[in-house]
Design a protein around this motif. Sequence first.
Motif, PDB file in Angstrom:
ATOM      1  N   GLY A  57       0.705  -1.280   0.059  1.00  0.00           N
ATOM      2  CA  GLY A  57      -0.093   0.177  -0.058  1.00  0.00           C
ATOM      3  C   GLY A  57       0.699   1.197  -0.027  1.00  0.00           C
ATOM      4  N   ASP A 116       4.001   3.849   6.056  1.00  0.00           N
ATOM      5  CA  ASP A 116       2.714   3.160   5.875  1.00  0.00           C
ATOM      6  C   ASP A 116       1.741   3.991   5.033  1.00  0.00           C
ATOM      7  OD1 ASP A 116       1.148   0.793   5.111  1.00  0.00           O
ATOM      8  OD2 ASP A 116       1.034   0.237   7.482  1.00  0.00           O
ATOM      9  N   ASP A 117       0.781   3.196   4.407  1.00  0.00           N
ATOM     10  CA  ASP A 117      -0.289   4.101   3.721  1.00  0.00           C
ATOM     11  C   ASP A 117      -1.381   4.554   4.767  1.00  0.00           C
ATOM     12  OD1 ASP A 117      -0.944   1.579   4.338  1.00  0.00           O
ATOM     13  OD2 ASP A 117      -1.684   0.887   2.248  1.00  0.00           O
TER      14      ASP A 117
HETATM   15 MG    MG Z   1      -1.118  -1.923   3.582  1.00  0.00          MG
END
Ligand code: MG
Length: 173
Positions: free
Chosen positions: A43, A98-99
């Motif tokens: 992501g 992270d997303d």
């Molecule tokens: Mg992810």
Amino acid sequence: MDKNISQILISESAIIERIKELGKKISLDYQGEPLTVICILKGAFIFLADLLRNISLHTSVEFIQVSSYGEKTESSGKIKIIQNLSESICNKNVLVVDDILDSGLTLSYMKELLILERPKTLKFCVLLNKSKDIIRETEVDYIGFEIPDRFVVGYGLDYAEQYRGLPYIATLE
Ligand code: MG
Ligand code: IMP
């Protein structure tokens, strides 16, 4: 626009502007020290690519791939490491990218795992926060946007591997 997209929550230009600010802040905070950026796959790959180009430090990049969602829109509660670090992070300044912060499970798991490697510093950066849990939020050092508790796609985030390439963040029908 794809017929399953119901609403654009964050436009492409808003994302670009915010990432410039985040990059500046990160560059200032580390005061010229080298930085190892860990991208949580899949992501965060688009966010990482744009963020990295806005950080004016000596950076190296590592990737960790974890999975928890499968083809659902709710976390399964179990995290599996699919791909691990390729270099030691011992004594390094480490920034995990992270997303999105949701249940917080992914990041707390990453924290437990990475602390064992004895990095010099360990910080966390997410593009989106939909968690309303103050304790979880305070564990994240850099947050791009606060969003409502809806399932979102685009700019790297998927639903069943679809929509990652959208240049904006959107909600699904
Ligand atoms: Mg992810
Ligand atoms: P957490 O472990 O529950 O905090 O979830 C974090 C991970 O779940 C993220 O890295 C995403 O991959 C995924 N995720 C959580 N919410 C969404 C969403 O709204 N859209 C797409 N993926 C999501």
